[in-house]
Design a protein around this motif. Structure first.
Motif, PDB file in Angstrom:
ATOM      1  N   ILE A 256      -1.299   5.194   7.352  1.00 20.41           N
ATOM      2  CA  ILE A 256      -0.884   5.602   5.993  1.00 20.41           C
ATOM      3  C   ILE A 256      -1.777   6.742   5.499  1.00 20.41           C
ATOM      4  CG2 ILE A 256      -0.818   4.852   3.569  1.00 20.41           C
ATOM      5  CD1 ILE A 256       0.065   2.063   4.614  1.00 20.41           C
ATOM      6  N   ALA A 257      -3.089   6.614   5.714  1.00 21.92           N
ATOM      7  CA  ALA A 257      -4.014   7.668   5.271  1.00 21.92           C
ATOM      8  C   ALA A 257      -3.676   8.987   5.946  1.00 21.92           C
ATOM      9  CB  ALA A 257      -5.453   7.259   5.575  1.00 21.92           C
ATOM     10  N   LYS A 258      -3.347   8.899   7.222  1.00 22.29           N
ATOM     11  CA  LYS A 258      -3.032  10.127   7.973  1.00 22.29           C
ATOM     12  C   LYS A 258      -1.707  10.734   7.489  1.00 22.29           C
ATOM     13  CE  LYS A 258      -2.993  12.023  12.541  1.00 22.29           C
ATOM     14  NZ  LYS A 258      -2.724  11.839  13.944  1.00 22.29           N
ATOM     15  N   ASN A 259      -0.714   9.888   7.334  1.00 23.75           N
ATOM     16  CA  ASN A 259       0.611  10.390   6.936  1.00 23.75           C
ATOM     17  C   ASN A 259       0.579  11.108   5.598  1.00 23.75           C
ATOM     18  OD1 ASN A 259       1.689   9.374   9.211  1.00 23.75           O
ATOM     19  ND2 ASN A 259       2.579   7.525   8.269  1.00 23.75           N
ATOM     20  N   TYR A 260      -0.179  10.560   4.656  1.00 21.89           N
ATOM     21  CA  TYR A 260      -0.227  11.157   3.308  1.00 21.89           C
ATOM     22  C   TYR A 260      -1.446  12.069   3.117  1.00 21.89           C
ATOM     23  CZ  TYR A 260       3.269   7.714   1.584  1.00 21.89           C
ATOM     24  OH  TYR A 260       4.391   6.949   1.347  1.00 21.89           O
ATOM     25  N   ASP A 261      -2.278  12.205   4.154  1.00 21.62           N
ATOM     26  CA  ASP A 261      -3.525  12.978   4.066  1.00 21.62           C
ATOM     27  C   ASP A 261      -4.387  12.506   2.887  1.00 21.62           C
ATOM     28  OD1 ASP A 261      -5.484  14.848   4.612  1.00 21.62           O
ATOM     29  OD2 ASP A 261      -4.536  16.424   3.418  1.00 21.62           O
ATOM     30  N   LEU A 262      -4.709  11.205   2.919  1.00 22.15           N
ATOM     31  CA  LEU A 262      -5.395  10.593   1.773  1.00 22.15           C
ATOM     32  C   LEU A 262      -6.868  10.341   2.051  1.00 22.15           C
ATOM     33  CD1 LEU A 262      -2.824   7.842   0.731  1.00 22.15           C
ATOM     34  CD2 LEU A 262      -3.202  10.067  -0.354  1.00 22.15           C
ATOM     35  N   HIS A 263      -7.599  10.165   0.966  1.00 24.76           N
ATOM     36  CA  HIS A 263      -8.958   9.655   1.057  1.00 24.76           C
ATOM     37  C   HIS A 263      -8.925   8.194   1.528  1.00 24.76           C
ATOM     38  CE1 HIS A 263      -9.826  13.075  -1.591  1.00 24.76           C
ATOM     39  NE2 HIS A 263     -11.083  12.962  -1.206  1.00 24.76           N
TER      40      HIS A 263
ATOM     41  N   SER B 100      -7.381  -7.618   9.240  1.00 17.21           N
ATOM     42  CA  SER B 100      -7.075  -7.769  10.669  1.00 17.21           C
ATOM     43  C   SER B 100      -7.027  -6.393  11.316  1.00 17.21           C
ATOM     44  CB  SER B 100      -5.729  -8.477  10.836  1.00 17.21           C
ATOM     45  OG  SER B 100      -4.702  -7.635  10.337  1.00 17.21           O
ATOM     46  N   SER B 101      -7.113  -6.406  12.628  1.00 21.66           N
ATOM     47  CA  SER B 101      -7.027  -5.148  13.377  1.00 21.66           C
ATOM     48  C   SER B 101      -5.684  -4.450  13.109  1.00 21.66           C
ATOM     49  CB  SER B 101      -7.208  -5.447  14.865  1.00 21.66           C
ATOM     50  OG  SER B 101      -7.153  -4.273  15.602  1.00 21.66           O
ATOM     51  N   SER B 102      -4.632  -5.255  13.050  1.00 23.74           N
ATOM     52  CA  SER B 102      -3.299  -4.690  12.811  1.00 23.74           C
ATOM     53  C   SER B 102      -3.242  -4.003  11.436  1.00 23.74           C
ATOM     54  CB  SER B 102      -2.261  -5.819  12.891  1.00 23.74           C
ATOM     55  OG  SER B 102      -1.061  -5.422  12.306  1.00 23.74           O
ATOM     56  N   LEU B 103      -3.796  -4.658  10.420  1.00 24.09           N
ATOM     57  CA  LEU B 103      -3.787  -4.048   9.077  1.00 24.09           C
ATOM     58  C   LEU B 103      -4.607  -2.759   9.063  1.00 24.09           C
ATOM     59  CD1 LEU B 103      -3.083  -4.018   6.082  1.00 24.09           C
ATOM     60  CD2 LEU B 103      -5.053  -5.511   5.658  1.00 24.09           C
ATOM     61  N   LEU B 104      -5.788  -2.804   9.671  1.00 20.80           N
ATOM     62  CA  LEU B 104      -6.635  -1.602   9.689  1.00 20.80           C
ATOM     63  C   LEU B 104      -5.894  -0.426  10.329  1.00 20.80           C
ATOM     64  CD1 LEU B 104     -10.113  -3.157  10.661  1.00 20.80           C
ATOM     65  CD2 LEU B 104      -9.450  -2.237   8.424  1.00 20.80           C
ATOM     66  N   SER B 105      -5.198  -0.695  11.434  1.00 21.63           N
ATOM     67  CA  SER B 105      -4.452   0.388  12.108  1.00 21.63           C
ATOM     68  C   SER B 105      -3.371   0.951  11.208  1.00 21.63           C
ATOM     69  CB  SER B 105      -3.786  -0.124  13.391  1.00 21.63           C
ATOM     70  OG  SER B 105      -4.762  -0.472  14.300  1.00 21.63           O
ATOM     71  N   ASN B 106      -2.667   0.055  10.531  1.00 23.57           N
ATOM     72  CA  ASN B 106      -1.606   0.516   9.631  1.00 23.57           C
ATOM     73  C   ASN B 106      -2.168   1.353   8.478  1.00 23.57           C
ATOM     74  OD1 ASN B 106       1.030  -0.346  10.543  1.00 23.57           O
ATOM     75  ND2 ASN B 106       0.258  -2.446  10.353  1.00 23.57           N
ATOM     76  N   LEU B 107      -3.316   0.947   7.978  1.00 25.52           N
ATOM     77  CA  LEU B 107      -3.916   1.702   6.871  1.00 25.52           C
ATOM     78  C   LEU B 107      -4.382   3.077   7.361  1.00 25.52           C
ATOM     79  CD1 LEU B 107      -5.919  -1.140   5.073  1.00 25.52           C
ATOM     80  CD2 LEU B 107      -3.700  -0.166   4.439  1.00 25.52           C
ATOM     81  N   GLY B 108      -4.895   3.130   8.580  1.00 18.59           N
ATOM     82  CA  GLY B 108      -5.271   4.422   9.156  1.00 18.59           C
ATOM     83  C   GLY B 108      -4.064   5.349   9.241  1.00 18.59           C
TER      84      GLY B 108
ATOM     85  N   THR C  86       0.845  -1.197   0.000  1.00 16.01           N
ATOM     86  CA  THR C  86       0.000   0.000   0.000  1.00 16.01           C
ATOM     87  C   THR C  86       0.882   1.250   0.000  1.00 16.01           C
ATOM     88  OG1 THR C  86      -1.717  -1.207   1.169  1.00 16.01           O
ATOM     89  CG2 THR C  86      -1.871   1.193   1.219  1.00 16.01           C
ATOM     90  N   ASP C  87       1.930   1.197   0.813  1.00 16.91           N
ATOM     91  CA  ASP C  87       2.909   2.303   0.819  1.00 16.91           C
ATOM     92  C   ASP C  87       3.483   2.516  -0.582  1.00 16.91           C
ATOM     93  OD1 ASP C  87       3.493   3.902   3.025  1.00 16.91           O
ATOM     94  OD2 ASP C  87       4.360   2.208   4.112  1.00 16.91           O
ATOM     95  N   ARG C  88       3.880   1.406  -1.211  1.00 14.97           N
ATOM     96  CA  ARG C  88       4.468   1.504  -2.551  1.00 14.97           C
ATOM     97  C   ARG C  88       3.448   2.055  -3.549  1.00 14.97           C
ATOM     98  NH1 ARG C  88       5.449  -1.607  -7.397  1.00 14.97           N
ATOM     99  NH2 ARG C  88       4.334  -3.483  -6.774  1.00 14.97           N
TER     100      ARG C  88
END
Ligand SMILES: [Zn+2]
Length: 447
Positions: free
Chosen positions: A226-233, A216-224, A188-190
């Protein structure tokens, strides 16, 4: 045109929604598009002489629309699975979870093959543009390179698009179709990094956990994060089907609701669009409102997969941002005109069950498909209607084209003509499509 600053000027009928009005039909208006593709002016036709002096264009260069023609804003599909387009119109005989297992996941696996992806994604972008979707919020698949390819194809055709590489690290239904948690985060980062690096003017990434069941809960947290870091939809699904809602409760016993799952993982922001929401409670809708999160109403899909019927009135009462989605291929049509019609049908079906309810008018459904969709994607500062300063995303509609599915009669005024188009028209009537001022339909010969 010899003018400075204004690239094109149109005169005729324009119909759009505003903050205060679901539909305004403006006859004999003039609209100028500047060289950046933005609306430079939008005024009554009687002002044309002063406008021509102010903007330096010759009135003989104005393009006059016919009496059976009008412009409407481009339509915004707030939820569509580009990868499922290849089986749209079929496989509508199972409810959501069985449908995913039997039809959808096996097809999405095929997108590892970039030739397969290129053919499918080219067709879906062409088809949606022809149908008047100037902005699409796409789900792709878990495959990063194919998802990047969808971004490139949307850019090539000039469609405004949010592209989501699907994220899922849990899948008991088709175990081959998932990623490892760490791999999904890295990919997702890539994906985000590489898509942003392309600097496409109109194509951006959207963080896309498929839905709570497949993450998983861990994946959801990581995606949250990433969205915050890049200010994404962010986009996902919520409360589409009763079995799904129950399954989420079992998987996330510490969360108070389906909405709470996304809140707890940093995924319900003012740039979030959640598809469906048929079974959201009033409490959950309040949370959506407080956070500025949006709902994409996908009525064709909700009926086709026998999922539920969203009470649009209740969503609007809670002041939650709301737009329409085709949800191809759970929804069998890729046309937003169909989404408008099905939204009205669903509201009428709800009225049959509850006489207190008011059905949606075609005007309200039109608003949801245009300005509403732009609000859902937080793009209402740049698209959604013909406000000066916004990008010119527009459909030129002509009801008298050869083979038109609509007949006109003496006395059909512009509002009647628009209503007939929304209920009876199709892509044959959408003779030109503009995105950010650029004409993208008819397609250039090279496409
Ligand atoms: Zn969907």
């Amino acid at each position: 045109m010899s003018s400075v600053g204004v690239a094109r000027v149109y005169r005729g009928t324009f119909a759009h929604s505003t903050r205060d009005s679901a539909l305004r039909v403006l006859t004999d208006f003039v609209l100028g598009v500047n060289e950046q593709g933005k609306i430079a002016f939008f005024e009554e036709g009687q002002n044309v002489e002063s406008l021509s002096h102010q903007w330096g264009f010759d009135t003989s260069d104005i393009e006059q629309l016919g009496s059976h023609e009008f412009f409407i804003p481009g339509m915004v599909d707030t939820h569509i699975h580009a990868s499922q387009y290849i089986f749209s119109g079929t496989h509508l005989d199972l409810p959501l979870l069985d449908w995913l297992k039997t039809y959808t996941f096996p097809v999405e696996l095929c997108y590892e093959d970039l030739d397969f992806a290129k053919d499918a994604y080219t067709k879906v972008v062409r088809r949606t543009l022809s149908n008047g979707t100037t902005t699409a919020c796409y789900f792709a698949t878990i495959h990063t390179d194919a998802s990047l390819l969808l971004g490139r194809i949307a850019d090539d055709f000039g469609q405004r698009a949010l592209i989501g590489k699907v994220c899922m690290d849990r899948n008991s239904m088709v175990p081959d179709y998932k990623e490892l948690t760490e791999g999904c985060k890295d990919e997702t980062d890539r994906f985000v990094h590489e898509l942003l690096k392309k600097k496409y003017a109109l194509v951006k990434p959207v963080v896309t956990p498929r839905f709570a069941i497949s993450c998983s809960s861990s994946l959801l947290s990581n995606l949250g994060k990433i969205a915050k870091n890049y200010d994404l939809h962010i986009q996902s699904h919520i409360s589409e089907n009763k079995h799904e809602v129950q399954f989420v409760k079992e998987l996330f016993p510490d969360c108070t609701s389906y909405t709470d799952v996304y809140v707890k993982h940093g995924l319900l922001t003012d740039k979030t669009v959640m598809a469906h929401g048929c079974y959201l409670t009033d409490e959950e809708l309040k949370i959506f409102h407080e956070r500025g999160a949006a709902v994409s109403h996908c009525p064709n899909s909700n009926i086709s997969l026998i999922s539920g019927m969203l009470n649009v009135r209740n969503v609007l009462k809670h002041k939650v941002k709301l737009g329409l989605g085709t949800d191809v291929a759970g929804g069998y049509s890729s046309s937003m005109l169909d989404a408008i019609r099905r939204a009205v049908d669903t509201s009428k079906a709800l009225c049959m069950q509850d006489a207190q309810l008011q059905p949606l008018s075609y005007k309200e459904a039109f608003r949801l498909a245009t300005l509403g969709g732009s609000e859902v994607l937080s793009l209402d500062d740049c698209i959604g209607n013909f406000a000066v300063g916004k990008d010119f995303d527009a459909l030129r509609v002509n009801l008298c084209v050869p083979g038109s599915p609509v007949d006109l009669f003496p006395g059909d005024d512009p509002e009647v003509i628009l209503e007939k188009f929304l209920n009876l028209g199709d892509d044959r009537n959408i003779v030109e499509v503009y995105v950010a001022g650029k004409q993208v339909v008819p397609f250039p010969d090279s496409y």
